[in-house]
Write a protein that holds these residues in place. Sequence first.
Motif, PDB file in Angstrom:
ATOM      1  N   VAL A  21       2.895   1.232   6.607  1.00 27.63           N
ATOM      2  CA  VAL A  21       3.477   2.549   6.212  1.00 27.63           C
ATOM      3  C   VAL A  21       4.334   1.984   4.537  1.00 27.63           C
ATOM      4  O   VAL A  21       5.429   1.095   5.124  1.00 27.63           O
ATOM      5  CB  VAL A  21       3.597   3.342   6.709  1.00 27.63           C
ATOM      6  CG1 VAL A  21       4.562   4.845   5.912  1.00 27.63           C
ATOM      7  CG2 VAL A  21       2.940   3.986   7.507  1.00 27.63           C
ATOM      8  N   ASP A  22       4.416   2.559   3.265  1.00 18.69           N
ATOM      9  CA  ASP A  22       5.547   2.107   2.528  1.00 18.69           C
ATOM     10  C   ASP A  22       7.051   2.782   2.740  1.00 18.69           C
ATOM     11  O   ASP A  22       6.740   4.043   2.738  1.00 18.69           O
ATOM     12  CB  ASP A  22       5.129   2.162   0.916  1.00 18.69           C
ATOM     13  CG  ASP A  22       6.636   2.445   0.167  1.00 18.69           C
ATOM     14  OD1 ASP A  22       6.162   1.144  -1.179  1.00 18.69           O
ATOM     15  OD2 ASP A  22       7.013   2.278   0.219  1.00 18.69           O
ATOM     16  N   LEU A  28       0.745   5.691   2.476  1.00 23.10           N
ATOM     17  CA  LEU A  28      -0.152   4.691   3.434  1.00 23.10           C
ATOM     18  C   LEU A  28       0.097   3.180   1.905  1.00 23.10           C
ATOM     19  O   LEU A  28      -0.148   3.679   0.683  1.00 23.10           O
ATOM     20  CB  LEU A  28      -1.365   5.061   3.339  1.00 23.10           C
ATOM     21  CG  LEU A  28      -2.457   4.292   4.547  1.00 23.10           C
ATOM     22  CD1 LEU A  28      -2.031   4.061   5.831  1.00 23.10           C
ATOM     23  CD2 LEU A  28      -3.524   4.444   3.743  1.00 23.10           C
ATOM     24  N   ARG A  29       0.219   2.066   2.772  1.00 21.77           N
ATOM     25  CA  ARG A  29      -0.631   0.706   1.802  1.00 21.77           C
ATOM     26  C   ARG A  29      -1.768   0.833   1.671  1.00 21.77           C
ATOM     27  O   ARG A  29      -2.129   0.052   2.030  1.00 21.77           O
ATOM     28  CB  ARG A  29       0.793  -0.496   2.532  1.00 21.77           C
ATOM     29  CG  ARG A  29       2.148   0.168   2.452  1.00 21.77           C
ATOM     30  CD  ARG A  29       3.477  -1.252   3.116  1.00 21.77           C
ATOM     31  NE  ARG A  29       3.229  -2.185   1.803  1.00 21.77           N
ATOM     32  CZ  ARG A  29       3.350  -2.939   2.464  1.00 21.77           C
ATOM     33  NH1 ARG A  29       2.884  -3.720   4.000  1.00 21.77           N
ATOM     34  NH2 ARG A  29       2.795  -4.759   1.307  1.00 21.77           N
ATOM     35  N   THR A  30      -2.292   1.288   0.978  1.00 19.43           N
ATOM     36  CA  THR A  30      -3.719   1.106   0.562  1.00 19.43           C
ATOM     37  C   THR A  30      -4.067  -0.307   0.146  1.00 19.43           C
ATOM     38  O   THR A  30      -4.980  -0.244   0.938  1.00 19.43           O
ATOM     39  CB  THR A  30      -3.866   2.610  -0.478  1.00 19.43           C
ATOM     40  OG1 THR A  30      -3.248   2.380  -1.271  1.00 19.43           O
ATOM     41  CG2 THR A  30      -4.432   3.788   0.525  1.00 19.43           C
ATOM     42  N   GLU A  31      -3.826  -0.550  -0.663  1.00 20.71           N
ATOM     43  CA  GLU A  31      -4.123  -2.240  -1.072  1.00 20.71           C
ATOM     44  C   GLU A  31      -3.928  -3.318  -0.260  1.00 20.71           C
ATOM     45  O   GLU A  31      -4.765  -3.304   0.284  1.00 20.71           O
ATOM     46  CB  GLU A  31      -3.002  -2.150  -2.316  1.00 20.71           C
ATOM     47  CG  GLU A  31      -3.794  -3.519  -2.961  1.00 20.71           C
ATOM     48  CD  GLU A  31      -2.992  -4.242  -4.100  1.00 20.71           C
ATOM     49  OE1 GLU A  31      -2.992  -5.111  -4.334  1.00 20.71           O
ATOM     50  OE2 GLU A  31      -1.505  -3.694  -4.397  1.00 20.71           O
ATOM     51  N   ALA A  35      -7.127  -5.411   2.090  1.00 19.25           N
ATOM     52  CA  ALA A  35      -6.601  -6.684   2.279  1.00 19.25           C
ATOM     53  C   ALA A  35      -6.381  -6.606   3.234  1.00 19.25           C
ATOM     54  O   ALA A  35      -7.635  -7.790   3.639  1.00 19.25           O
ATOM     55  CB  ALA A  35      -5.555  -7.405   1.967  1.00 19.25           C
ATOM     56  N   LEU A  36      -6.250  -6.256   4.274  1.00 12.51           N
ATOM     57  CA  LEU A  36      -6.339  -6.434   6.100  1.00 12.51           C
ATOM     58  C   LEU A  36      -7.288  -6.219   6.404  1.00 12.51           C
ATOM     59  O   LEU A  36      -8.403  -6.907   7.477  1.00 12.51           O
ATOM     60  CB  LEU A  36      -5.354  -5.687   6.790  1.00 12.51           C
ATOM     61  CG  LEU A  36      -5.163  -5.245   8.550  1.00 12.51           C
ATOM     62  CD1 LEU A  36      -4.928  -7.293   8.180  1.00 12.51           C
ATOM     63  CD2 LEU A  36      -4.898  -5.067   9.463  1.00 12.51           C
ATOM     64  N   THR A 242       3.650  -8.084   6.572  1.00 10.35           N
ATOM     65  CA  THR A 242       4.099  -7.543   5.682  1.00 10.35           C
ATOM     66  C   THR A 242       2.897  -7.531   3.807  1.00 10.35           C
ATOM     67  O   THR A 242       2.427  -6.470   2.648  1.00 10.35           O
ATOM     68  CB  THR A 242       5.677  -7.015   4.528  1.00 10.35           C
ATOM     69  OG1 THR A 242       5.782  -8.284   4.734  1.00 10.35           O
ATOM     70  CG2 THR A 242       6.109  -6.179   5.746  1.00 10.35           C
ATOM     71  N   GLU A 243       3.070  -9.192   3.904  1.00  9.85           N
ATOM     72  CA  GLU A 243       2.704  -9.490   2.477  1.00  9.85           C
ATOM     73  C   GLU A 243       1.037  -9.334   1.942  1.00  9.85           C
ATOM     74  O   GLU A 243      -0.178  -8.734   4.078  1.00  9.85           O
ATOM     75  CB  GLU A 243       2.085 -10.691   2.867  1.00  9.85           C
ATOM     76  CG  GLU A 243       3.761 -11.353   2.281  1.00  9.85           C
ATOM     77  CD  GLU A 243       4.724 -11.438   1.448  1.00  9.85           C
ATOM     78  OE1 GLU A 243       4.034 -10.954   0.783  1.00  9.85           O
ATOM     79  OE2 GLU A 243       5.563 -10.564   1.431  1.00  9.85           O
TER      80      GLU A 243
END
Length: 379
Positions: A21-22, A28-31, A35-36, A242-243
């Motif tokens: 989460v930002d 939500l950190r969708t990008e 990637a995850l 976080t990356e």
Amino acid sequence: MVNALAPYRRLTIKIGSATIVDGTTGRLRTEWLAALAEDIAALKAEGRSVVVVSSGAIALGRGILGLDAVSLPLEQQQAAASAGQIALSQAWAESLGRHNIVTGQILITPNITEERRYFLNARTTISTLLTLGAVPIINENDSVATAEIRYGDNDRLSARVATMIEADCLILLSDIDGLYTAPPARDPSARHLPLVPQITSEIEAMAGGAASHLSRGGMTTKVEAGKIATQAGTAMIIAKGTELHPLRALAEGGRHTLFAASESRAQARKRWIMGTLELSGQIHVDAGAAKALMLGKSLLPIGVTSVKGEFVRGDAVAVLDPDGREIARGLVGLDREEADLVKGKNSKRVSDLLGLGARAELVHRDNLVVLMGPEARAT
Ligand code: GLU
């Protein structure tokens, strides 16, 4: 380049709120999640099984319900968890679904990991999902758990899940790339530790207490999680999540701290006893009994000097030596009243007092985990 994940077949991956989460927008950190999901799909394609413990329900729910105070009262946290969990599981289902991976949601409370009946049931559900090729997505059932019966942090919860399913590695993806000799935010001379062979009191002291307003656990609960995991034979990795592609980064030599698993695996039963959070009582023993326990013997009433707490047969208790140090943990064979009655008595007297056939041991060796000495490493 060392692939940190190479040795492991069954992974539990804990996703911290600050990664998914930002912190600024509460979205939500969708990008990042996409990637995850790609990383998880790659691990599965290599034949590994993956269980996810995902935080983020409360952080997401705050945004959804427009609750922006830094600290929320419990009932608002629970409401946030309730609204946020739907969004969270939807996000997981969609992102893994893009790789044709099915997700199954399991919300747990401490009684599930601590009570054997529920524990076995949850374990069966998780392994069935894994057998079917799905990825279980687990979180604490925050909207119903009360303050007294909640983990409160997904670090320890994920350690219990990892040991429950006998994962060989637990990965904590957080906003920090591992353990430092001191909290780096406070001490610029802090050094990163790539490997922790054993969690000693020095290691515990290094953990400090930093936590952000989104996530509940700081380094302290991560080291606590490490204790639960490594003592049960599960290695633990703390890495920065976080990356983008945090798991791929680990496979490509990314910085992390590895907490080595104890040399040999504890039996499933002992594994469970070791991680029990709720101890119902304390049994104080004399020096002779303490020594006998170190040698792998059962705890007999004769060596007991005093009994504290409220417990019934089958509850977990701590065993303390004459200096008051906890030397073992076990499932007690007698109720509190019976234990009081027979303490300090020899076995003949015990069977007279409790009737023929009464168990002579207060804690049988099979139900006992010694925290110091050779037994601590026994299988
Ligand atoms: N279970 C909490 C949530 O999903 C997170 C707990 C934690 O931050 O460790 O929001």
